[in-house]
Design an enzyme around this catalytic site. Structure first.
Site, PDB file in Angstrom:
ATOM      1  N   HIS A 166       0.877  -1.176   0.000  1.00 24.12           N
ATOM      2  CA  HIS A 166       0.000   0.000   0.000  1.00 24.12           C
ATOM      3  C   HIS A 166       0.915   1.227   0.000  1.00 24.12           C
ATOM      4  CE1 HIS A 166      -2.567  -2.870   2.337  1.00 24.12           C
ATOM      5  NE2 HIS A 166      -3.572  -2.257   1.781  1.00 24.12           N
ATOM      6  N   ASP A 208       2.382   1.974   3.353  1.00 19.73           N
ATOM      7  CA  ASP A 208       3.280   0.988   3.981  1.00 19.73           C
ATOM      8  C   ASP A 208       4.707   1.397   3.636  1.00 19.73           C
ATOM      9  OD1 ASP A 208       0.984  -0.604   4.307  1.00 19.73           O
ATOM     10  OD2 ASP A 208       1.434  -1.814   2.532  1.00 19.73           O
ATOM     11  N   GLU A 233      -9.399 -13.380  -1.768  1.00 16.62           N
ATOM     12  CA  GLU A 233      -8.693 -13.704  -0.524  1.00 16.62           C
ATOM     13  C   GLU A 233      -9.431 -14.812   0.216  1.00 16.62           C
ATOM     14  OE1 GLU A 233      -7.130 -10.625   2.084  1.00 16.62           O
ATOM     15  OE2 GLU A 233      -7.722 -11.829   3.812  1.00 16.62           O
ATOM     16  N   ASP A 235     -11.423 -11.761  10.615  1.00 13.70           N
ATOM     17  CA  ASP A 235     -10.392 -11.877   9.597  1.00 13.70           C
ATOM     18  C   ASP A 235      -9.044 -12.107  10.272  1.00 13.70           C
ATOM     19  OD1 ASP A 235      -9.382 -11.690   7.031  1.00 13.70           O
ATOM     20  OD2 ASP A 235      -9.298  -9.513   7.020  1.00 13.70           O
ATOM     21  N   ASP A 259      -1.153 -12.549   2.157  1.00  9.59           N
ATOM     22  CA  ASP A 259      -1.759 -11.506   2.996  1.00  9.59           C
ATOM     23  C   ASP A 259      -2.053 -12.172   4.340  1.00  9.59           C
ATOM     24  OD1 ASP A 259      -2.994  -9.409   4.102  1.00  9.59           O
ATOM     25  OD2 ASP A 259      -4.518  -9.125   2.563  1.00  9.59           O
TER      26      ASP A 259
HETATM   27  C1  XLS Z   1      -7.768  -6.321   4.304  1.00  6.37           C
HETATM   28  C2  XLS Z   1      -7.289  -6.571   2.950  1.00  6.37           C
HETATM   29  C3  XLS Z   1      -6.162  -5.668   2.483  1.00  6.37           C
HETATM   30  C4  XLS Z   1      -6.053  -5.725   0.983  1.00  6.37           C
HETATM   31  C5  XLS Z   1      -5.260  -4.615   0.386  1.00  6.37           C
HETATM   32  O1  XLS Z   1      -8.595  -7.066   4.853  1.00  6.37           O
HETATM   33  O2  XLS Z   1      -6.946  -7.909   2.854  1.00  6.37           O
HETATM   34  O3  XLS Z   1      -4.973  -5.995   3.101  1.00  6.37           O
HETATM   35  O4  XLS Z   1      -5.522  -6.929   0.545  1.00  6.37           O
HETATM   36  O5  XLS Z   1      -5.758  -3.369   0.725  1.00  6.37           O
HETATM   37 CA    CA Z   2      -7.905 -10.517   5.357  1.00  9.30          CA
HETATM   38 CA    CA Z   3      -6.122  -8.989   1.162  1.00  7.43          CA
END
Ligand code: XLS
Ligand code: CA
Ligand code: CA
Length: 449
Positions: free
Chosen positions: A109, A112, A276, A315, A347
């Site tokens: 990001h 980051d 994801e 999460d 991630d």
């Molecule tokens: C958050 C997301 C984030 C995205 C990118 O839950 O996974 O990390 O992958 O902004």
């Molecule tokens: Ca996540």
């Molecule tokens: Ca993610």
């Protein structure tokens, strides 16, 4: 990689060697047991199938803080008070880690990598400075950028959303950030650009004009797409579905919702999905389900590899270690013909209690081996002709004759009624679920050697 000129040792992860493949019998925690980058499967190397990436935010920015307490890790790269000095140490640590792990891609990001300034112009300058340093390190190591993105969810101004914020002034700030993040992604040769709508949703339905917010979101994405193309971005824009957290409801709820949105707004030619695992499970699906929905639509772009915890409804972003998950996921990916310009981005974050620097390596090694095993086993399952018989054989009544004519739209409802009347009660056929599940287990137990 920064080296001490006297000892030859690297700066941030001393004592950790470059991680190599040692095979399934190795008991070295700092070696791959299954991920052999050069091993060929279906005529392509494992490295090319899996296209692993390390994420900047969890691995180099997170300290283990949670709502009940502060961080438990104080990495050496986060020690300096000056933001440029700190960001430079962090990028050195990151590239040292990437090189030692032998992973080909990374993701970030905007904030980051850099830090937010007092004005739009200052933030842009900070990011440009860090992109310059990242370009040098990419050149020195051969690392590639899988995707860039903008953090449109942490700053308090985004508490009511970014592109869907009810205040136009906030929408412009989001646009400024996306413009700069697209510039950065192009400068670093990024293959994809991700939108995760962290706060694009609502907390209170009764105070939200959902119709207007969704239209603003689509307009924003069109403008981002047009700007990206105008500066030479040829890669794929990706939307990352997530149903909730931080908001009560997020518009990019799951794969099928996003597919409908992209098609409705004429965006499906430029945008695909970044699926994801933990977001699919938060939506009440499995990881493989959302992958399959995206693949069926021709919109599977990339993967954020992690897992949730079956006992928790949030999460947790744990490293993927569940072989059922990785086998099922890789079955979809292989059937889809691969990830193209996408990849498998971890991630995922180590637990708050995992405080040794080596834990970061061990976690990634475990995730890479889990997907390598998933790839090998999925390939064998798909090559077994019983697999396609169990799945596709169920539909053989559509392969020719009236079934085929129905698929072609040649039979109207009265014609279908007449066929029903003529044919009488259909013979029942077993779905064979347990046979399929046992077949998958047999291959998992035989292993990935
Ligand atoms: C958050 C997301 C984030 C995205 C990118 O839950 O996974 O990390 O992958 O902004
Ligand atoms: Ca996540
Ligand atoms: Ca993610």
């Amino acid at each position: 990689m920064t080296r001490n000129v006297h000892t030859g040792e690297t700066a941030y992860f001393p004592g950790i060697p470059r991680i190599r493949y040692e095979g399934p019998d190795s008991d070295n925690p700092l070696a791959f047991k299954a991920y052999d980058p050069e091993r060929e499967i279906r005529g392509r190397s494992m490295e090319d199938h899996l296209r692993f990436a390390v994420c900047y935010w969890h691995t180099f920015c997170a300290t283990g803080a949670d709502p009940f307490g502060p961080g438990t890790r104080a990495p050496a790269w986060a020690a300096k008070p000056d933001p440029l000095a700190r960001a430079t140490d962090r990028i050195d640590a990151a590239f040292e880690f990437f090189s030692k792990l032998n992973v080909p891609h990374w993701c970030f990001h905007d904030f980051d990598l850099a830090w937010e300034g007092a004005s739009v112009a200052e933030s842009e300058k900070n990011l440009e400075t860090m992109v310059g340093l990242a370009q040098e390190r990419q050149k020195a190591t051969g690392m590639k950028l899988l995707w860039g993105t903008a953090n449109l969810f942490s700053h308090p101004r985004y508490m009511n959303g970014a592109a869907t914020n009810p205040d136009f002034a906030v929408v412009t700030r989001a646009a400024a950030q996306v413009k700069a993040a697209l510039d950065a992604t192009v400068a670093l040769g990024g293959e994809n650009y991700v939108f995760w709508g962290g706060r694009e949703g609502y907390a209170c339905l009764q105070t939200t004009d959902t119709r207007r917010e969704l239209e603003h979101f689509a307009t924003f994405l069109h403008q981002a797409r047009d700007y990206g193309r105008s500066i030479g971005f040829e890669g794929t824009f990706l939307i990352e579905p997530k149903p909730m957290e931080p908001m009560k409801h997020q518009y990019d709820f799951d794969a099928q919702t996003v597919i409908g949105f992209l098609r409705h707004h004429g965006l499906a030619g430029d945008f695909k999905l970044n699926v994801e695992a933990n977001h699919a499970t938060l939506a009440g699906h499995s990881f493989a389900h959302d992958l399959r929905m995206a693949a069926d639509a021709g919109l599977l772009g990339s993967i954020d590899a992690n897992r949730g915890d079956p006992q928790n409804g949030w999460d947790t972003d744990q490293f993927p270690t569940d072989l059922y998950d990785t086998v099922h996921a890789m079955m979809v990916v292989l059937e889809a013909g691969g990830l193209g310009g996408g990849g498998l981005n971890f991630d995922a974050k180590v637990r708050r209690e995992s405080i040794d620097p080596e834990d970061l390596f061990i976690a990634h090694i475990g995730g890479m081996d889990a997907f390598a095993r998933g790839l090998i086993i999925a390939d064998r399952i798909l090559a077994d002709e019983r697999t396609s018989a169990l799945r596709f054989g169920r539909y053989e009544s559509f392969d020719d004759g009236d079934g085929k004519r129905f698929e072609n739209g040649e039979l109207d409802l009265p014609a279908l009624r007449n066929l029903a009347a003529e044919n009488g009660e259909p013979a029942q056929r077993s779905g064979k679920q347990e046979l399929m599940e046992n077949l998958i287990n047999d291959y998992i137990v035989r292993g990935a050697a």
